[in-house]
Scaffold this motif. Structure first.
Motif, PDB file in Angstrom:
ATOM      1  N   LEU A  11      21.514 157.810  72.125  1.00  0.00           N
ATOM      2  CA  LEU A  11      22.766 157.148  71.737  1.00  0.00           C
ATOM      3  C   LEU A  11      22.531 156.045  70.702  1.00  0.00           C
ATOM      4  CD1 LEU A  11      24.660 156.828  75.145  1.00  0.00           C
ATOM      5  CD2 LEU A  11      24.900 158.587  73.393  1.00  0.00           C
ATOM      6  N   HIS A  12      21.357 155.404  70.769  1.00  0.00           N
ATOM      7  CA  HIS A  12      21.069 154.301  69.852  1.00  0.00           C
ATOM      8  C   HIS A  12      20.235 154.749  68.655  1.00  0.00           C
ATOM      9  CE1 HIS A  12      22.211 151.982  73.477  1.00  0.00           C
ATOM     10  NE2 HIS A  12      22.623 151.087  72.592  1.00  0.00           N
ATOM     11  N   HIS A  13      20.093 156.074  68.475  1.00  0.00           N
ATOM     12  CA  HIS A  13      19.364 156.629  67.316  1.00  0.00           C
ATOM     13  C   HIS A  13      17.905 156.189  67.300  1.00  0.00           C
ATOM     14  CE1 HIS A  13      23.559 156.245  65.241  1.00  0.00           C
ATOM     15  NE2 HIS A  13      23.545 157.220  66.141  1.00  0.00           N
ATOM     16  N   ARG A  14      17.331 155.883  68.469  1.00  0.00           N
ATOM     17  CA  ARG A  14      15.940 155.438  68.492  1.00  0.00           C
ATOM     18  C   ARG A  14      14.964 156.599  68.440  1.00  0.00           C
ATOM     19  NH1 ARG A  14      17.871 151.066  72.152  1.00  0.00           N
ATOM     20  NH2 ARG A  14      17.538 152.422  73.954  1.00  0.00           N
ATOM     21  N   GLY A  54      32.427 163.463  74.427  1.00  0.00           N
ATOM     22  CA  GLY A  54      32.902 162.493  75.406  1.00  0.00           C
ATOM     23  C   GLY A  54      32.652 161.062  74.969  1.00  0.00           C
ATOM     24  N   ILE A  55      32.316 160.902  73.680  1.00  0.00           N
ATOM     25  CA  ILE A  55      32.004 159.576  73.147  1.00  0.00           C
ATOM     26  C   ILE A  55      32.772 159.352  71.849  1.00  0.00           C
ATOM     27  CG2 ILE A  55      30.190 158.166  72.092  1.00  0.00           C
ATOM     28  CD1 ILE A  55      28.249 159.177  74.103  1.00  0.00           C
ATOM     29  N   ILE A  56      33.393 158.202  71.722  1.00  0.00           N
ATOM     30  CA  ILE A  56      34.084 157.820  70.493  1.00  0.00           C
ATOM     31  C   ILE A  56      33.069 157.192  69.548  1.00  0.00           C
ATOM     32  CG2 ILE A  56      35.872 156.336  69.510  1.00  0.00           C
ATOM     33  CD1 ILE A  56      37.314 156.490  72.220  1.00  0.00           C
ATOM     34  N   LYS A  63      30.695 154.114  70.806  1.00  0.00           N
ATOM     35  CA  LYS A  63      31.495 153.008  71.350  1.00  0.00           C
ATOM     36  C   LYS A  63      31.263 152.939  72.852  1.00  0.00           C
ATOM     37  CE  LYS A  63      36.232 151.251  71.733  1.00  0.00           C
ATOM     38  NZ  LYS A  63      37.660 151.504  71.421  1.00  0.00           N
ATOM     39  N   ARG A  64      30.927 151.741  73.325  1.00  0.00           N
ATOM     40  CA  ARG A  64      30.670 151.533  74.750  1.00  0.00           C
ATOM     41  C   ARG A  64      31.737 150.653  75.351  1.00  0.00           C
ATOM     42  NH1 ARG A  64      25.146 153.031  75.328  1.00  0.00           N
ATOM     43  NH2 ARG A  64      25.514 152.901  77.570  1.00  0.00           N
ATOM     44  N   PRO A  65      32.089 150.851  76.652  1.00  0.00           N
ATOM     45  CA  PRO A  65      31.639 151.979  77.472  1.00  0.00           C
ATOM     46  C   PRO A  65      32.203 153.298  76.952  1.00  0.00           C
ATOM     47  CG  PRO A  65      33.365 150.762  78.585  1.00  0.00           C
ATOM     48  CD  PRO A  65      33.021 149.969  77.365  1.00  0.00           C
TER      49      PRO A  65
END
Length: 522
Positions: A11-14, A54-56, A63-65
Motif C-alpha cells: 500500500l505504501h509502495h515500499r 476496495g481502496i480510494i 486513502k486511509r482508513p
C-alpha cells in the motif's frame, strides 16, 4: 490464501513501484481487465503488477482508513472473474488474495508477467459485442497498444526473462524451505504462518516459483537464485571475486579474497560486509572558525550498496562470468557481465537519466526490493551519483561496450584520503576528551550503548530496536533512544539527504566507537 508480500509495504509502495499498483474504489471489470491484460503483457519486463479493489486513491496513494468491500461484493467479484478470465486470449488467470486492512476486507489481484504473451482482452469485457485489443503499461496507465507497439509485443512472444523460466535440471528438492520461510519472515508476509500447514509445492506455487504439470513440477530460476545455498551449481560462475591491488592494477602484488557464494541476497550482504570491514574508512574535517567538524568516507556505504546490489541483480546468469570487484588505493571497480539494455545510451549513463526498455531479471528485482536491497527501477545510477556528491567524492564513471557484453562502475576514493588534508581517524580519540566522555556516559542509558554496539555495522532502525535492544520499533522508542544518539554525533544515517528512504540505515560514528572503547576499558 495469504499474499506473499506485506500488505502495508504494498500500500505504501515500499516493495513495489507505484506505477505497478492500481487502487480501485469498487469493482469496475472493464478497466480492471484492461489493466490485467497490460500487466500480463509486461512490455518492459518489470514483473507485472497489482490491482487493489476496495481502496480510494488520493494523490497517488491509498486513502486511509480504507473503504473495503462487503462479503457479498467479494463473493460476486470472485464468481465473475472466473468467466472474465476465459475472455483473455490466450488464457490467463491472475491470482486473487483477500486481505484485511483497517478492519476492512480488500481484494488484491496479482497479475504477474505471463509466459504466453502477447495477451489481448475485450475493450469492454462486459459488452455483448466484444472487440479484443492488446494493452500495455505506459507509466501508471493501461493503454491500448498502437501498431508499432503491437508489432514489438508480438516479437516478445515466448521471450520470458531468464529468471522467470523453469529450470528442467532442478527439482523442488533443490529449493530450501528454510530460506523461503526466512524470506517471508523478513518481509513480514502472512504467508509465513501458512507455510507450516501446507506442502512445499503449494507454498512455491503460491509464490509463482514453480512451473509444469502437477506430476512433474520444476522450480523457476529465480527460486534457485534466491532459495538455494549453492546457485552456482545451476548458474556457473554465480559468485563474487574481490581482489585488492595495494600498488595499483598491473603490479604483481595483490590480495585475492575467498570467492563469495550463496543465494543472491547473501552474496550482496557478504560482499558489503567484506568491503566495509576491510576498506571503508571515515575521516573528520576541521572547519576553520566552526565548532562542528565535517565527516566524510573514502567510499560512502550507500553508493557501494547500490553498485553491488545492481551488479548481482542485473548480471546475465546465462554468461559464465562472475561479478568482479577490483580495488586499488584510488578506486573501486565493480564489473558484471551482461550489459545494460540497448535502449540506454552512454550519455544516459553519464547524465544519470535512465529509462530502460527491458529488465533482464524481473522477478529477482522484486525479491531484492522486498528485502530493501535495491530501491527500484532505474534508480541505481542516480542514487550512486547523489550519494557520492553529498560525500564530496569525485563523480563515478559507468562503462559498457557497443555489444552490451558488460557493465562497469568505478567509484573514486575521496581526495581527503589520498591528499591527507583531513584529520586522520586515529586523531578522533583526541577530540573526545575524558570530560566529554564522562558527561556522555552519565547522560546515556544502557539501551543507548546497546544501540551503538549493534550499529557498528549499518543496520535498519527496526532491526536496531527489535534485535539490538529488544524494544518495539515505536516512535516513542525512536525519540528516547535513537534521536539523542544522532543529536550527539554518536550515531549517523547512511543516506543523509533522504532521512525517510526505505534503504535508510544507521551506523555508529567514530565518536561513538571511541566512547564504546572507553566504556569497555572501565
Amino acid at each position: 490464501m495469504p499474499l506473499h508480500i506485506n500488505i502495508e509495504d504494498l500500500l505504501h509502495h515500499r516493495s513495489v513501484e507505484s506505477d505497478r499498483i492500481e487502487f480501485k474504489e469498487g469493482w469496475n471489470p472493464d478497466a480492471i481487465y484492461r489493466s490485467i491484460c497490460a500487466f500480463a503483457n509486461d512490455f518492459e519486463n518489470t514483473g507485472g503488477g497489482y490491482i487493489i479493489v476496495g481502496i480510494i486513491e488520493e494523490d497517488g496513494v491509498a486513502k486511509r482508513p480504507v473503504k473495503g468491500l462487503s462479503v457479498t461484493e467479494i463473493a460476486e467479484i470472485q464468481r465473475k472473474m472466473i468467466g472474465f478470465n476465459n475472455l483473455i486470449r490466450p488464457l490467463y488467470s491472475p491470482k486473487v488474495f483477500l486481505e484485511e486492512v483497517d478492519g476492512q476486507q480488500i481484494l488484491v489481484i496479482w497479475a504477474p508477467g505471463g509466459s504466453n504473451r502477447p495477451y489481448e482482452v475485450p475493450e469492454q469485457i462486459t459488452a455483448n459485442q466484444k472487440r479484443h485489443f492488446y494493452y500495455v503499461r505506459r507509466y501508471a496507465n493501461s493503454v491500448k497498444a498502437d501498431q508499432e507497439t503491437q508489432q514489438e509485443l508480438i516479437s516478445l512472444a515466448n521471450q520470458v526473462p531468464f529468471d522467470d523460466r523453469p529450470n528442467t535440471h532442478a527439482s523442488l528438492d533443490d529449493v530450501s524451505m528454510v530460506l523461503v520461510q526466512d524470506h517471508l519472515r523478513k518481509v513480514e508476509s502472512r504467508l509465513f504462518e501458512w507455510t507450516e500447514q501446507r506442502s512445499k509445492a503449494e507454498v512455491l506455487e503460491q509464490m509463482l516459483l514453480v512451473e509444469g504439470p502437477a506430476e512433474h513440477r520444476f522450480p523457476r530460476n529465480v527460486a534457485l537464485m534466491m532459495f538455494n545455498e549453492h546457485p552456482e551449481k545451476f548458474f556457473p560462475a554465480s559468485w563474487v571475486d574481490v581482489v585488492y591491488f595495494p600498488k595499483g592494477e598491473g603490479h604483481s602484488e595483490f590480495t585475492e579474497f575467498p570467492k563469495i557464494t550463496g543465494p543472491v541476497p547473501d552474496m550482496i550482504r557478504k560482499t558489503l560486509d567484506l568491503l566495509q570491514t576491510n576498506f571503508l574508512r571515515e575521516k573528520v574535517i576541521k572547519q576553520p572558525g566552526k565548532a562542528e567538524a565535517v565527516r566524510v568516507w573514502n567510499y560512502p556505504y550507500a553508493a557501494l550498496e547500490e553498485a553491488v546490489a545492481n551488479a548481482l541483480y542485473h548480471r546475465d546468469y546465462l554468461v559464465r562470468e562472475q561479478v568482479e570487484i577490483r580495488m586499488t588505493p584510488d578506486s573501486i571497480v565493480i564489473l558484471n557481465y551482461g550489459g545494460p539494455d540497448r535502449s540506454i545510451r552512454q550519455e544516459d549513463l553519464n547524465s544519470g537519466r535512465i529509462r530502460p526498455r527491458r529488465y533482464r531479471n524481473r522477478r529477482l528485482g522484486d525479491f531484492l526490493k522486498e528485502l530493501d536491497l535495491t530501491e527500484g527501477r532505474a534508480t541505481g545510477i542516480p542514487t550512486i551519483k547523489r550519494v557520492l556528491e553529498n560525500n564530496g567524492s569525485p563523480a563515478p564513471t559507468f562503462r559498457t561496450d557497443e555489444d552490451r557484453t558488460f557493465f562497469e562502475v568505478e567509484l573514486f576514493c575521496h581526495p581527503a584520503f589520498i591528499e591527507d588534508s583531513l584529520v586522520d581517524n586515529d586523531q578522533v580519540s583526541d577530540q573526545v576528551s575524558d570530560q566529554v566522555e564522562e558527561e556522555l556516559a552519565r547522560e546515556l542509558e544502557p539501551e543507548h550503548m546497546k544501540i551503538l554496539s549493534y550499529a557498528l555495522k549499518p543496520a535498519k532502525r527496526k532491526d536496531i530496536l527489535e534485535k539490538g535492544v529488544g524494544l518495539a520499533n515505536h516512535t516513542d522508542n525512536v525519540r528516547r533512544y535513537v534521536n539523542p544518539l544522532l543529536e550527539k554525533g554518536l550515531l549517523d544515517q547512511t543516506i543523509k539527504d533522504r532521512p525517510s528512504s526505505p534503504l535508510q540505515q544507521y551506523i555508529t560514528t567514530e565518536k561513538g566507537r571511541e566512547l564504546l572503547k572507553q566504556q569497555l576499558k572501565q
